[in-house]
Design an enzyme around this catalytic site. Structure first.
Site, mmCIF file in Angstrom:
data_model
loop_
_atom_site.group_PDB
_atom_site.id
_atom_site.type_symbol
_atom_site.label_atom_id
_atom_site.label_comp_id
_atom_site.label_asym_id
_atom_site.label_seq_id
_atom_site.Cartn_x
_atom_site.Cartn_y
_atom_site.Cartn_z
ATOM 1 N N LYS A 40 0.830 -1.209 0.000
ATOM 2 C CA LYS A 40 0.000 0.000 0.000
ATOM 3 C C LYS A 40 0.867 1.263 0.000
ATOM 4 O O LYS A 40 0.579 2.223 0.691
ATOM 5 C CB LYS A 40 -0.915 -0.008 1.225
ATOM 6 C CG LYS A 40 -1.886 -1.177 1.248
ATOM 7 C CD LYS A 40 -2.749 -1.133 2.495
ATOM 8 C CE LYS A 40 -3.670 -2.300 2.597
ATOM 9 N NZ LYS A 40 -4.694 -2.366 1.594
ATOM 10 N N CYS A 41 1.903 1.245 -0.805
ATOM 11 C CA CYS A 41 2.874 2.337 -0.852
ATOM 12 C C CYS A 41 2.809 3.000 -2.227
ATOM 13 O O CYS A 41 2.408 2.370 -3.206
ATOM 14 C CB CYS A 41 4.274 1.737 -0.606
ATOM 15 S SG CYS A 41 5.655 2.875 -0.784
ATOM 16 N N GLY A 42 3.211 4.226 -2.306
ATOM 17 C CA GLY A 42 3.280 4.902 -3.589
ATOM 18 C C GLY A 42 4.230 4.215 -4.558
ATOM 19 O O GLY A 42 4.108 4.371 -5.777
ATOM 20 N N PHE A 43 5.178 3.441 -4.031
ATOM 21 C CA PHE A 43 6.127 2.720 -4.877
ATOM 22 C C PHE A 43 5.660 1.300 -5.206
ATOM 23 O O PHE A 43 6.345 0.575 -5.934
ATOM 24 C CB PHE A 43 7.502 2.656 -4.203
ATOM 25 C CG PHE A 43 8.167 3.999 -4.061
ATOM 26 C CD1 PHE A 43 8.603 4.697 -5.180
ATOM 27 C CD2 PHE A 43 8.349 4.567 -2.814
ATOM 28 C CE1 PHE A 43 9.199 5.940 -5.058
ATOM 29 C CE2 PHE A 43 8.957 5.810 -2.680
ATOM 30 C CZ PHE A 43 9.380 6.500 -3.804
ATOM 31 N N THR A 44 4.498 0.888 -4.706
ATOM 32 C CA THR A 44 3.998 -0.467 -4.945
ATOM 33 C C THR A 44 3.956 -0.824 -6.428
ATOM 34 O O THR A 44 4.261 -1.981 -6.781
ATOM 35 C CB THR A 44 2.623 -0.663 -4.274
ATOM 36 O OG1 THR A 44 2.783 -0.464 -2.860
ATOM 37 C CG2 THR A 44 2.056 -2.038 -4.525
#
Length: 175
Positions: A40-44
């Site tokens: 659930k990360c912007g980098f996912t």
């Protein structure tokens, strides 16, 4: 800290998704990219790029089955991977088609940090000698000789690592 002279002989071994030791010695003489991941990360979306890198390098006849990526889910950065191991595995497969190993959820910093991450950080400190992982999707490259060859920040796209991976594959340096 645990002991190791190279990544493949590292003890204790990190845990897989079932909580069993992941057999690092089976990776000897391969080039390994280690990534702390989060769902659930912007980098996912980097999962997609990691999978592309993994498949494209292993599809090359000279490098077939000589490169592996190990994903280590981590919930230490703003609670961005709160699910259990089975849910994380399903998420990676269903949303990004991940076929490389995603190990068990782990800590990468602090008193409960996975010992292999303590070793990686000491072998390849970050900016200004920082010995902690700054955020999700930091990457460590281990050569065929089991030594850390590079470390990249979360902002580094997987495609940008292809040259480094290929150099290590061609370098030899087998154990």
């Amino acid at each position: 800290m645990a002991s190791a002279t190279n990544f493949f002989d590292f003890q204790p071994q990190p845990k897989d998704k079932k909580g069993q030791p992941y057999p690092l010695p089976t990776l000897k003489n391969k080039v390994v990219l280690i990534v702390n991941t989060a769902s659930k990360c912007g980098f996912t979306p980097q999962f997609e790029g990691l999978e592309t890198l993994y498949k494209s390098i292993n599809a090359q006849p000279d490098h077939k089955d000589q490169f592996i990526i190990l994903g280590f889910p981590c919930n230490q950065f703003m609670n961005q991977d709160p699910a259990d191991n089975d849910t994380i595995q399903s998420f990676c497969l269903q949303n990004y088609g991940v076929s490389f190993p995603i190990l068990g959820k782990t800590d990468v910093n602090g008193a409960q940090a996975e010992p292999v991450f303590e070793w990686l950080k000491s072998e390849a400190p970050g900016l200004l000698g920082m010995k902690r992982v700054k955020w999700n999707f930091e990457k460590f490259l281990v050569g065929r000789d089991g030594q850390v060859k590079g470390r990249w920040a979360s902002t580094t796209k997987p495609a940008d690592l292809e040259g480094s991976v290929l150099r290590e594959l061609k370098a030899g340096g087998k154990l």
